[in-house]
Design an enzyme around this catalytic site. Structure first.
Site, PDB file in Angstrom:
ATOM      1  N   GLN A  93       0.498  -1.382   0.076  1.00  0.00           N
ATOM      2  CA  GLN A  93       0.134   0.001   0.056  1.00  0.00           C
ATOM      3  C   GLN A  93       0.910   1.318   0.106  1.00  0.00           C
ATOM      4  O   GLN A  93       0.647   2.303  -0.891  1.00  0.00           O
ATOM      5  CB  GLN A  93      -0.757   0.257   1.345  1.00  0.00           C
ATOM      6  CG  GLN A  93      -1.827  -0.847   0.679  1.00  0.00           C
ATOM      7  CD  GLN A  93      -3.273  -0.998   2.336  1.00  0.00           C
ATOM      8  OE1 GLN A  93      -2.879  -0.711   3.143  1.00  0.00           O
ATOM      9  NE2 GLN A  93      -5.047  -1.336   2.391  1.00  0.00           N
ATOM     10  N   SER A 131       7.666  -1.784   2.765  1.00  0.00           N
ATOM     11  CA  SER A 131       5.582  -1.664   2.864  1.00  0.00           C
ATOM     12  C   SER A 131       6.481  -1.016   4.118  1.00  0.00           C
ATOM     13  O   SER A 131       7.671  -1.201   5.070  1.00  0.00           O
ATOM     14  CB  SER A 131       5.834  -3.584   3.119  1.00  0.00           C
ATOM     15  OG  SER A 131       4.558  -3.494   4.098  1.00  0.00           O
ATOM     16  N   SER A 280       1.673 -23.901  -8.895  1.00  0.00           N
ATOM     17  CA  SER A 280       3.027 -24.096  -8.361  1.00  0.00           C
ATOM     18  C   SER A 280       3.487 -24.555 -10.536  1.00  0.00           C
ATOM     19  O   SER A 280       3.001 -25.264 -10.644  1.00  0.00           O
ATOM     20  CB  SER A 280       3.591 -25.023  -7.735  1.00  0.00           C
ATOM     21  OG  SER A 280       4.710 -25.014  -7.810  1.00  0.00           O
ATOM     22  N   TYR A 475      -0.673  -5.658  -0.231  1.00  0.00           N
ATOM     23  CA  TYR A 475      -1.242  -7.518  -0.094  1.00  0.00           C
ATOM     24  C   TYR A 475      -1.374  -8.175   1.703  1.00  0.00           C
ATOM     25  O   TYR A 475      -1.262  -7.317   2.335  1.00  0.00           O
ATOM     26  CB  TYR A 475       0.626  -8.323  -0.270  1.00  0.00           C
ATOM     27  CG  TYR A 475       0.773  -8.889   0.232  1.00  0.00           C
ATOM     28  CD1 TYR A 475      -0.059 -10.383  -1.155  1.00  0.00           C
ATOM     29  CD2 TYR A 475       1.495 -10.350   1.227  1.00  0.00           C
ATOM     30  CE1 TYR A 475       0.024 -12.255  -1.127  1.00  0.00           C
ATOM     31  CE2 TYR A 475       1.668 -11.552   1.516  1.00  0.00           C
ATOM     32  CZ  TYR A 475       0.784 -12.305  -0.123  1.00  0.00           C
ATOM     33  OH  TYR A 475       1.200 -13.335   0.241  1.00  0.00           O
ATOM     34  N   TYR A 478      -2.880 -14.670   1.474  1.00  0.00           N
ATOM     35  CA  TYR A 478      -3.927 -16.155   1.187  1.00  0.00           C
ATOM     36  C   TYR A 478      -5.389 -15.234   0.649  1.00  0.00           C
ATOM     37  O   TYR A 478      -5.991 -15.189   1.743  1.00  0.00           O
ATOM     38  CB  TYR A 478      -4.053 -17.270   1.057  1.00  0.00           C
ATOM     39  CG  TYR A 478      -2.167 -18.330   0.237  1.00  0.00           C
ATOM     40  CD1 TYR A 478      -1.938 -18.631  -0.821  1.00  0.00           C
ATOM     41  CD2 TYR A 478      -0.786 -17.063   0.549  1.00  0.00           C
ATOM     42  CE1 TYR A 478      -0.818 -18.534  -1.361  1.00  0.00           C
ATOM     43  CE2 TYR A 478       0.257 -17.619   0.358  1.00  0.00           C
ATOM     44  CZ  TYR A 478       0.487 -18.686  -0.832  1.00  0.00           C
ATOM     45  OH  TYR A 478       1.176 -18.572  -1.115  1.00  0.00           O
ATOM     46  N   THR A 611      23.347 -13.140 -18.880  1.00  0.00           N
ATOM     47  CA  THR A 611      24.097 -12.897 -18.357  1.00  0.00           C
ATOM     48  C   THR A 611      24.546 -12.972 -16.901  1.00  0.00           C
ATOM     49  O   THR A 611      23.239 -12.922 -16.469  1.00  0.00           O
ATOM     50  CB  THR A 611      25.148 -11.267 -18.683  1.00  0.00           C
ATOM     51  OG1 THR A 611      23.162 -10.345 -18.482  1.00  0.00           O
ATOM     52  CG2 THR A 611      25.018 -11.429 -20.282  1.00  0.00           C
TER      53      THR A 611
END
EC number: 3.5.1.23
Length: 669
Positions: A93, A131, A280, A475, A478, A611
């Site tokens: 945020q 954050s 995944s 964020y 989950y 690289t």
């Protein structure tokens, strides 16, 4: 004159009196399109990386740079929508608020928290510390101002470029499937969902890919792809900054379109996330291991799969988005959302809870396991974690009850100020018949599908393409379904706002969709707090750089061999300074140059994936830079050299740039 002839004459006269539309007016009903890119690469040495929550995983060089890619679409009425995909673990945020502040100063109300979306690709191989919430800065020992500034300024540059490039164009859409680029790492929770939900995802995976094709003047200028797979091809043992599989996909598409490091921005390709919570890229052992035992090769494999399928869809995109451009956004306090019965599995009203992480959160996921303290799905109380949580982060009894069956480890939302955000940003962008709902979490595929369906039901039939983009604007962990939550695997234990988090997202985004459909405003009753008091760090910065006795900065410690074949890796080591002295944004720590007569042409930089730049502290203020270049299969035979650029800090604090050059070597056919 008959009435019909009189009417015809009057019509002709009226048409003659009307002004002839100009070329600009002729395209006013269509879209204007812009794309842009900005370097957001953070500190490349001795800073905690964000994703695996391992304080021992610190940066030590670059496998790739990190980029923010912006896509702006505007209509003839002056309405804009902007989507940014940034190669970071998640957006915070603090980043969102600062980006909006800077854009407001430049463009007034053109870009706002209603129509600008910032999303993350979710790479686990970037530095953290950007954050204002304590939980997300633990592995970096606090707030890292240079990293925060790199991300914010790079995003703003990307939006600036996209805005400046706005010109008449088109956006086309194509949808398809990509198999073999993801697996479900959390099968037991997935199988706890009703059969009707599971049937939507054969093989327990979401194979859907959506690709937007951006054109200006009939020429393709950008690609925005959406596909669900985690940014965990690079493991927790890696110490090089990497944009992971989605970054490699972007590299392949952009290079294929001619947008190499020297022409960065001539074509922009972003690979964004959808609902990747249980998806995944590690195809072996249920998400525990990548396709091979080489994490760099795994990154290339999963990246190439996404790039190849996206290009197929991009090349075949014919459906043009037309019609209204619009957006709605609102901040919602998710610590106490009253969820209506229509959104819950049992048909009863429920509420969300102040944020908390369960004990099984410490178990980690299959592709990032934690310490062997608890196992996923273990619903018994671990006395050690219970006591540790009470000492570190006490949780009120009513929050523990609300979060059941989660056994709370950290009551992250119960602190003052909270350790994790509670006031969450929600948005919906519409471009014609396509709508993107966005939310600040990692949705499992079933949870995400329920939210997507709730939004689609409200928007109605004229919007025929729908997406949910996670990792957006902030964020908060989950988001699992209530059925998945009950098993308390890693994802459920990391679902912050309790058992009804996903239904709450479905309800609140459906409200936004209804407001967008009906043309109603969506004012926010709450705003996310600013927490400047949390912008502190206890990590020591760069004190001093010194070359070893008898050498100077830029001296070559290890010279390349005399010649190399294609496919071989060239290596050169230099005496260097600390890379955190200068992040070299929009620049490079290295150049691979080919001789052209008496001149030297740069053929690769650290923006290219051939690289690597590895930094090592030898002792005290002495450090070395190890530069590697894997010779491409199409490299032009000839004479080459490697140049290293660095910056050194003196005892007085002065930072001075330097460069070093190797001896020449040849590339043979």
């Amino acid at each position: 004159m008959s009435p019909r002839r009189l009417l015809g004459a009057l019509t002709v006269l009226l048409l003659l009196l009307l002004p002839v539309p100009t070329a600009a007016q002729a395209v006013a009903s269509g879209y204007r399109v812009g794309v842009g890119i900005g370097d957001i690469t953070g500190e490349a040495a001795e800073v905690g990386m964000l994703g695996y929550a391992d304080p021992g995983q610190t940066t030590a060089g670059l496998a790739s740079r990190q980029w923010a890619r912006a896509f702006v679409v505007a209509d003839g009425a002056g309405r804009h929508v902007a989507f940014v995909s940034a190669e970071i673990d998640f957006v915070t945020q603090a980043v969102q608020m600062e980006v909006l502040k800077r854009l407001r100063a430049k463009y007034s109300a053109t870009y706002s928290d209603q129509n600008l979306v910032l999303t993350a690709t979710h790479t686990h191989a970037g530095p953290g510390g950007f954050s204002e919430y304590l939980m997300w800065n633990l592995t970096t020992l606090g707030f890292e101002a240079p990293i925060f500034e790199a991300i914010v300024s790079g995003i703003v540059r990307a939006v600036d470029a996209a805005h400046a490039g706005l010109a008449p164009g088109a956006v086309k859409i194509a949808e398809g499937a990509l198999a073999g680029a993801n697996v479900n790492r959390s099968l037991a929770p997935f199988n706890a969902n009703p059969a009707a939900d599971r049937a939507k995802f054969p093989g327990a995976v979401d194979t859907r890919m959506t690709v937007l094709r951006f054109e200006r003047g009939g020429r393709a200028v950008g690609m925005l792809s959406f596909f669900a797979t985690h940014g965990t091809s690079m493991t927790k043992h890696n110490h090089l900054i990497s944009a992971d599989n989605k970054g490699y996909a972007s590299h392949l598409v952009e290079d294929g379109a001619g947008a190499d490091w020297a022409r960065r921005g001539s074509f922009v390709a972003a690979f964004a996330q959808t609902s990747a919570g249980d998806m995944s890229p590690n195809l072996r052992n249920g998400g525990a291991q990548g396709p091979t035992d080489d994490e760099f090769e795994n990154t290339r494999i999963i990246g190439r799969l996404q790039a190849d399928r996206a290009r197929q869809l991009f090349d075949g995109a014919t459906e043009e988005l037309t019609g209204a451009i619009d957006a709605r956004g609102r901040y919602v306090d998710f610590s106490n959302v009253q969820v209506a019965e229509r959104y819950t599995p049992d048909g009863r009203a429920h509420r969300t809870c102040p944020g908390a992480l369960g004990q099984n959160f410490t178990a980690g996921a299959e592709d990032g396991p934690g310490p062997p303290i608890v196992e996923e799905g273990d619903l018994s109380t671990n006395p050690l974690l219970l006591v540790a949580g009470i000492v570190l982060n006490p949780t009120p009894a009513e929050v523990r009850l609300c979060q059941a069956p989660k056994d709370v480890f950290l009551g992250s939302g119960s602190q003052k100020p909270p350790w994790t955000p509670q006031v969450m940003p929600l948005q919906i962008l519409r471009i014609g018949q396509f709508a993107i709902a966005t939310a600040p979490g990692e949705f499992t595929i079933v949870a995400g599908e329920r939210v997507r369906a709730a939004v689609a039901a409200e928007l109605g039939g004229d919007v025929t393409h729908h997406l949910l983009a996670g990792y957006a604007n902030a964020y908060a962990g989950y988001v699992t379904t209530p059925e998945e939550y009950d098993l308390q695997h890693y994802e459920g234990a990391a679902t912050h706002f309790g058992r009804y988090t996903a239904p709450a997202y479905a309800q609140e985004l459906a409200k936004l969709a209804a407001a967008l459909r009906d043309g109603q405003p969506t004012p926010s009753a709450v705003q996310p707090p600013a927490l400047p008091q949390n912008r502190f760090s206890i990590r020591p910065g760069v004190v001093l750089d010194t070359p070893p006795l008898g050498r100077s900065f830029g001296s070559v410690v290890t010279q390349p061999l005399a010649s190399y074949a294609r496919g071989a890796t060239v290596r050169a080591d230099f005496v260097t300074g600390h890379p955190n002295n200068n992040l070299r944004l929009e620049g490079t720590f290295l150049e691979v140059q080919r001789q052209n007569g008496t001149a030297w042409t740069t053929v690769s930089t650290d923006a290219e994936w051939q690289t690597t730049y590895r930094w090592k502290r030898e002792y005290l203020g002495v450090s070395t830079a190890q530069i590697g270049w894997t010779v491409p299969a199409d490299a032009v035979p000839g004479t080459y050299r490697i140049v290293h650029h660095g910056d050194a800090k003196s005892i007085t604090g002065t930072i001075k740039p330097f460069s070093g050059v190797t001896r020449t070597f040849t590339i043979t056919p």
